[in-house]
Motif scaffolding. Structure first.
Motif, PDB file in Angstrom:
ATOM      1  N   LEU A   1       0.396  -1.557   0.145  1.00 48.26           N
ATOM      2  CA  LEU A   1      -0.142  -0.193   0.081  1.00 48.26           C
ATOM      3  C   LEU A   1       0.844   1.360   0.290  1.00 48.26           C
ATOM      4  O   LEU A   1       0.507   2.339  -0.507  1.00 48.26           O
ATOM      5  N   LEU A   2       1.803   0.780   0.541  1.00 42.46           N
ATOM      6  CA  LEU A   2       3.173   2.513   1.167  1.00 42.46           C
ATOM      7  C   LEU A   2       3.531   2.620  -0.681  1.00 42.46           C
ATOM      8  O   LEU A   2       3.684   4.284  -0.493  1.00 42.46           O
ATOM      9  N   ALA A   3       3.870   1.744  -1.057  1.00 45.78           N
ATOM     10  CA  ALA A   3       4.786   1.822  -2.181  1.00 45.78           C
ATOM     11  C   ALA A   3       4.253   2.238  -3.557  1.00 45.78           C
ATOM     12  O   ALA A   3       4.560   2.622  -4.016  1.00 45.78           O
ATOM     13  N   LEU A   4       2.250   1.955  -3.420  1.00 46.58           N
ATOM     14  CA  LEU A   4       1.889   2.128  -4.828  1.00 46.58           C
ATOM     15  C   LEU A   4       1.430   3.798  -4.997  1.00 46.58           C
ATOM     16  O   LEU A   4       2.026   3.576  -6.582  1.00 46.58           O
ATOM     17  N   PRO A   5       2.169   4.800  -4.659  1.00 48.41           N
ATOM     18  CA  PRO A   5       2.083   5.729  -4.982  1.00 48.41           C
ATOM     19  C   PRO A   5       3.594   6.199  -6.346  1.00 48.41           C
ATOM     20  O   PRO A   5       3.301   6.957  -7.047  1.00 48.41           O
ATOM     21  N   PHE A   6       4.404   5.049  -5.220  1.00 48.84           N
ATOM     22  CA  PHE A   6       5.969   5.541  -5.498  1.00 48.84           C
ATOM     23  C   PHE A   6       5.796   4.757  -7.096  1.00 48.84           C
ATOM     24  O   PHE A   6       6.647   5.409  -7.767  1.00 48.84           O
ATOM     25  N   ALA A   7       5.374   3.651  -7.481  1.00 42.83           N
ATOM     26  CA  ALA A   7       5.824   3.341  -8.331  1.00 42.83           C
ATOM     27  C   ALA A   7       4.415   3.707  -9.436  1.00 42.83           C
ATOM     28  O   ALA A   7       4.921   4.261 -10.437  1.00 42.83           O
ATOM     29  N   GLY A   8       3.149   4.847  -9.113  1.00 44.35           N
ATOM     30  CA  GLY A   8       2.675   5.616  -9.748  1.00 44.35           C
ATOM     31  C   GLY A   8       3.610   6.407 -10.460  1.00 44.35           C
ATOM     32  O   GLY A   8       3.756   6.385 -12.137  1.00 44.35           O
ATOM     33  N   ILE A   9       4.173   7.229  -9.430  1.00 41.36           N
ATOM     34  CA  ILE A   9       4.925   8.006 -10.648  1.00 41.36           C
ATOM     35  C   ILE A   9       6.322   8.150 -11.619  1.00 41.36           C
ATOM     36  O   ILE A   9       6.829   8.454 -12.184  1.00 41.36           O
ATOM     37  N   ALA A  10       6.404   6.496 -11.220  1.00 42.30           N
ATOM     38  CA  ALA A  10       7.736   5.852 -11.561  1.00 42.30           C
ATOM     39  C   ALA A  10       7.287   5.716 -13.102  1.00 42.30           C
ATOM     40  O   ALA A  10       7.956   5.539 -13.618  1.00 42.30           O
ATOM     41  N   VAL A  11       6.396   5.029 -12.866  1.00 44.58           N
ATOM     42  CA  VAL A  11       5.291   5.057 -13.837  1.00 44.58           C
ATOM     43  C   VAL A  11       4.875   6.161 -15.451  1.00 44.58           C
ATOM     44  O   VAL A  11       5.515   6.163 -16.137  1.00 44.58           O
TER      45      VAL A  11
END
Lengths: 215, 186
Positions: A96-106
């Motif tokens: 859950l914590l990683a989700l926003p970081f994964a989004g911006i990385a994409v």
């Protein structure tokens, strides 16, 4: 210990009162609101607002930046209120914590994929990456202090995990405040340095919480 | 008299609403539960004497009192209490290690069961207790949850030690029928 357990129980029972089951939620909300207000005030007073807000609103990259800092704060908030209770651990909540970081990385990789190789360094480093990495964490100090106060009145048993969540939450609030000032709108810049600065605060939180949160 | 999770939860919710009588019974039940947890955790960490243990029990009761707003009604009360007790035991062992006695503190977290595991075990036992005949519930809990000796539990329940052993054996068999195997429940 002179006091008998039976006497202790009698004293505690005499102190029976209705208890607010939503106290963690309420105090977290108050701490986050005050922390964010303080961070925005400090950004405006020290490094100032960006002057082009009127036109910046129309830029989808600015909207992506705002969406990232808001969702990072929201995810960290959800994890934070869970870890304030005893028996909950960080591990199952990492995704859950990683989700926003994964989004911006994409989004950043799409942006870099469409750019020519000569434009990449400008997109990633902009002109203020060291400034961002240095100053953004400083604006997290007040929100982090407020969130530590919430943890001290709660009952976290995974102190490193709770400290990490508190740091990510405070770092994300500081990032919201920093975005009021910052004119770096490349998604690659946000994915590298905003995310990096937030993670630095998270790791510091994990490091400090076992000493700061005793109960 | 140890009480099953369903009753514990009922007492907890009434206590949170400010019912003093319910809160008294809850603290009594929690004290018994915690005594077992603390004793077991301390013996697993090969530390502590009974005087220490009662100090920690009182610490846990105070923490339960000042932090009862951290109880989440979606979870068993037993699991919540166990997590607080484990935190206090680790805290206590750390403090003692700092004051000179040499405990392998790094191993402490691994030595004591992880919160989820322990919570599951407490939860399982609570569910099994609910399925036992009422007369067997409290002696079974006294031995399996509170870590009392067979002799002591038999005295309290007013039955012979042999009868109690048989009863507990039946309880454990029932446990393995319900959960497929009797492993993993302390």
């Amino acid at each position: 210990m002179a006091l008998q357990t039976e006497d202790l129980i009698a004293r505690l029972a005499a102190d029976a009162r209705p208890v607010d089951a939503h106290r963690i939620l309420r105090t977290t909300l108050v701490a986050a609101t005050l922390g964010l207000a303080a961070a925005i005030l400090m950004v405006v007073e020290t490094i100032g607002m960006r002057r082009d807000w009127a036109t910046a609103w129309g830029d989808p990259r600015v909207l992506a930046k705002i969406l990232f800092v808001l969702t990072a704060a929201a995810a960290a908030a959800l994890v934070f209120v869970r870890l304030a209770r005893p028996g909950r651990t960080l591990k199952p909540l990492i995704g859950l914590l990683a989700l926003p970081f994964a989004g911006i990385a994409v989004l950043a990789s799409i942006e870099l994929g469409m750019a020519g190789p000569q434009d990449m360094p400008a997109l990633v480093f902009g002109s203020s990456w060291t400034f961002c990495l240095t100053y953004l964490p400083l604006y997290a100090i007040v929100p982090f202090g407020a969130l530590v106060a919430v943890l001290r009145s709660s009952a976290p048993t995974d102190l490193r995990g709770a400290g990490f969540a508190a740091g990510l939450f405070a770092g994300s609030l500081a990032a919201i405040a920093y975005a009021v000032h910052c004119t770096e709108d490349a998604m690659a810049f946000v994915a590298a340095w905003y995310a990096g600065a937030i993670l630095i605060v998270g790791l510091l939180g994990a490091l400090l919480a076992p000493r700061l949160v005793r109960w | 008299m140890s009480i099953p999770e369903s009753q514990l939860k009922d007492l907890m919710l009434r206590s949170m609403a400010g019912d003093e009588a319910a809160y008294r019974s809850l603290l009594d039940a929690i004290a018994r539960l915690v005594r077992g947890h603390v004793g077991r955790l301390l013996s697993r960490a090969r530390a502590g004497n009974t005087a220490d243990a009662e100090d920690i029990v009182q610490d846990v009761l105070i923490a339960v009192h000042t932090r009862r707003h951290t109880y989440d009604a979606a979870y068993p009360v037993g699991a919540w209490v166990h997590a607080i007790a484990r935190h206090k035991v680790i805290d206590h062992l750390r403090a003692r290690a700092r004051t000179g006695s040499s405990l392998p503190i790094d191993d402490l977290e691994d030595l004591l069961p992880a919160p989820e595991e322990a919570a599951d075990a407490v939860w399982d036992v609570a569910r099994v207790l609910d399925r036992l005949p009422p007369a067997l519930r409290s002696p079974f809990a006294a031995v399996k949850l509170e870590g009392r000796s067979i002799a002591e539990a038999a005295r309290t329940a007013g039955m012979s030690e042999t009868a109690l052993k048989v009863a507990i054996h039946r309880g454990m068999k029932r446990l393995s029928r319900i959960f497929g195997s009797g492993n993993g429940v302390a």
